[in-house]
Design an enzyme around this catalytic site. Structure first.
Site, PDB file in Angstrom:
ATOM      1  N   ARG A  41     -16.825 -70.037  25.690  1.00  0.00           N
ATOM      2  CA  ARG A  41     -15.530 -69.938  26.383  1.00  0.00           C
ATOM      3  C   ARG A  41     -15.135 -68.467  26.411  1.00  0.00           C
ATOM      4  NH1 ARG A  41     -13.645 -75.008  27.277  1.00  0.00           N
ATOM      5  NH2 ARG A  41     -14.218 -76.584  25.747  1.00  0.00           N
ATOM      6  N   GLY A  98     -16.807 -76.463  34.028  1.00  0.00           N
ATOM      7  CA  GLY A  98     -15.562 -77.143  34.389  1.00  0.00           C
ATOM      8  C   GLY A  98     -14.644 -76.322  35.282  1.00  0.00           C
ATOM      9  N   GLY A 123     -12.308 -74.095  34.680  1.00  0.00           N
ATOM     10  CA  GLY A 123     -12.252 -72.655  34.386  1.00  0.00           C
ATOM     11  C   GLY A 123     -13.496 -71.952  34.915  1.00  0.00           C
ATOM     12  N   THR A 124     -14.648 -72.570  34.664  1.00  0.00           N
ATOM     13  CA  THR A 124     -15.918 -71.996  35.118  1.00  0.00           C
ATOM     14  C   THR A 124     -15.945 -71.852  36.635  1.00  0.00           C
ATOM     15  OG1 THR A 124     -16.978 -73.146  33.291  1.00  0.00           O
ATOM     16  CG2 THR A 124     -18.425 -72.307  35.008  1.00  0.00           C
ATOM     17  N   ASP A 178     -14.009 -85.832  32.070  1.00  0.00           N
ATOM     18  CA  ASP A 178     -12.780 -86.607  32.301  1.00  0.00           C
ATOM     19  C   ASP A 178     -12.687 -87.215  33.703  1.00  0.00           C
ATOM     20  OD1 ASP A 178     -12.094 -85.836  29.782  1.00  0.00           O
ATOM     21  OD2 ASP A 178     -10.577 -84.365  30.388  1.00  0.00           O
ATOM     22  N   ILE A 218     -19.539 -88.506  21.641  1.00  0.00           N
ATOM     23  CA  ILE A 218     -19.739 -88.913  23.039  1.00  0.00           C
ATOM     24  C   ILE A 218     -20.206 -87.726  23.877  1.00  0.00           C
ATOM     25  CG2 ILE A 218     -18.548 -89.717  25.126  1.00  0.00           C
ATOM     26  CD1 ILE A 218     -16.819 -91.498  23.321  1.00  0.00           C
TER      27      ILE A 218
END
Ligand code: ATP
Ligand code: MG
Length: 485
Positions: free
Chosen positions: A170, A195, A197-198, A226, A384
């Site tokens: 991050r 995600g 931000g990426t 999500d 998970i």
């Protein structure tokens, strides 16, 4: 198709077929994917491939588009259109001139390794590209000089493992340093897996590449366990997460069934949207109550959670609650008096709603109701995230990777990939980060969940429902703010 000027598809005239469908107008559609300067001019090597020789309609035309809305009322528009993904007749890069790199950033999600593997194998097997670099440890890997040469052999087994073969991080996004590095290494295809931000970082890289006039294709593969990207049908890893969550819920159920007044709490992922919790609950049938960020709940009084728990304990002797990590954050924050903390990328760190909830329930039943309850709290979130993707996600990741490879080879840039109405499409990067998808409380799926669990809706009156729907809108705005940090 006449030309690709100004990144717009220009047509001579509408064909008779299209004039019958007035809402279908392709001209001047800035949401279509951008492309590199000059037209692709080399024949696609796939023309010689056996696999594609047997497919009748081999290539996708740059004119093929996918409509965002398929169910429309008469006269209403079909929403935006995206380019259909797939191999095109002409390619932009010669096999021997293509030099690709792959980077993974943000949190883990099942399927990342499959995407890496299939980009490498897709580039190599379909397009004969041999020059593929893995950038290690996220965006900062570009300038900290950590790279690995990727070949089909190196990545052969990585899809069987969880995590990311290229490691991740991050923070550390420095557009100038990253693009300098892309330029120095003479990379002309950049594949970025990560995600929200990426993808914002990927959009900045694309803009800088364009500003410098470099012929570098920037392709994003959106990652969010999500399933909270509004424009695409679903995100990779979601299916695996819902499936793996069953094991945690089943374990909680076995535990609480075996004791007197057993109360199981299972915390699942879902920072701002409760899709995993909702689908895991709908899939399971042993869940008595599902709490998600979109649906505010309350503990005390009529219609509250405590009353519901007591009823179920009287009726069945046990119950299982699934709570999404972002649910009830307003209560947790207020009671814990915790100062807001952020991670290295600037994301707000959530407080543990699972611990808070178990504590509140235990306190209420022990001290107020003077009842003995057996509390079992399971937090399987890291377990998970860390598993390899299941069969269905593996297939899906392969399609995403192939779409990205076909797109970059055709000379598209500044795009991400994903299915829109079940057709794989090229979507401008900005579209995947502009809005987060959340569970709509007025939607059919949430109604199905309420019907399945028979849990309280925590709605007292129409006025309160209206307030909550308004709140959904406010939360949408807040999410945007959080995303733009
Ligand atoms: P997830 O939230 O699913 O774990 P993410 O991609 O959102 O994934 P982040 O840690 O937020 O994870 O971001 C990953 C990388 O993207 C980091 O290296 C970070 O520096 C960079 N990044 C995040 N937000 C931005 C932004 N607004 N502009 C440029 N770069 C960003
Ligand atoms: Mg994020």
């Amino acid at each position: 198709l006449l030309s690709r000027e100004n990144n717009h598809v220009v047509r001579a005239a509408q064909s008779s077929e299209q004039s019958e469908n007035d809402d279908f107008v392709l001209e001047d559609v800035p949401h279509l994917t951008n492309f590199l300067p000059d037209l692709p001019s080399y024949p696609n090597p796939l023309q010689k491939s056996q696999a594609y020789a047997i497919v009748k309609q081999t290539f996708v035309s740059p004119e093929d588009v996918v409509a965002q809305k398929i169910v429309t009322r008469k006269d209403s528009a079909r929403g935006v259109h995206f380019r259909r993904a797939g191999p095109q007749e002409k390619v932009y890069f010669k096999s021997e001139e293509a030099r690709a790199c792959i980077v993974t950033c943000g949190g883990l999600c099942p399927g990342i390794n499959t995407v890496i593997r299939e980009i490498v194998c897709g580039l190599n097997y379909m397009y004969g590209v041999e020059d593929i670099l893995g950038i290690e440890g996220g965006y900062r890997g570009f300038y900290s000089k950590n790279t690995i040469k990727l070949t089909p052999k190196v990545v052969n087994d990585i899809h069987k493992r969880g995590g990311t073969f290229l490691r991740t991080s991050r923070g550390g996004h420095d557009t100038q340093k990253i693009v300098d590095n892309i330029q120095d290494r003479e990379i002309n295809q950049v594949y970025i897996i990560g995600g929200d931000g990426t993808q914002k970082g990927a959009a900045l890289i694309y803009e800088e590449v364009e500003r410098r006039g470099l012929k570098v294709a920037v392709a994003g593969i959106p990652k969010t366990i999500d399933n909270d990207i509004a424009v695409i049908d679903k995100s990779f890893g979601f299916n695996t997460a819902v499936e793996e969550a069953q094991r945690a819920i089943n374990a909680a159920h076995v535990e609480v069934e075996s004791v007197e007044n057993g109360v199981g709490v299972v915390k699942l992922m879902g920072r701002y949207s409760g899709f995993i919790a909702m689908y895991a609950t709908l899939a399971n049938r042993d869940v008595d109550c599902c709490l998600i960020p979109e649906s505010p709940f309350y503990l005390e009084g009529k219609g509250g959670l405590f009353e519901f728990i007591e009823e179920r304990l009287k009726e069945n002797g046990h119950l299982v609650i699934v709570v999404a990590e972002g649910a009830g954050q307003e209560y947790v924050a207020a009671e814990m008096h915790a100062a807001e903390q952020k991670d290295a990328s600037g994301n707000r760190l959530l407080l543990d709603v699972g611990l808070w909830l178990t504590h509140k329930i235990k306190d209420h039943f022990t001290n107020v109701r003077k009842m003995t309850i057996n509390m079992k709290y399971i937090d399987p979130t890291y377990m998970i995230r860390a598993i390899p993707s299941n069969a269905s996600d593996n297939i899906y990741c392969t399609l995403l990777a192939h779409s990205a490879v076909h797109g970059a080879m055709a000379g598209y840039t500044g795009f991400t990939v994903g299915p829109v109405n079940s057709r794989h499409s090229y979507i401008p990067i900005s579209r995947v980060t502009e809005r987060q998808n959340t569970v709509s409380l007025t939607d059919r799926m949430w109604a199905r969940l309420l019907a399945s669990t028979n849990q309280p809706s925590f709605v007292i009156s129409d006025a309160l429902l209206q307030e909550r729907v308004d709140r959904e809108t406010i939360e949408e705005i807040n999410n945007k703010k959080i995303n733009s940090i």
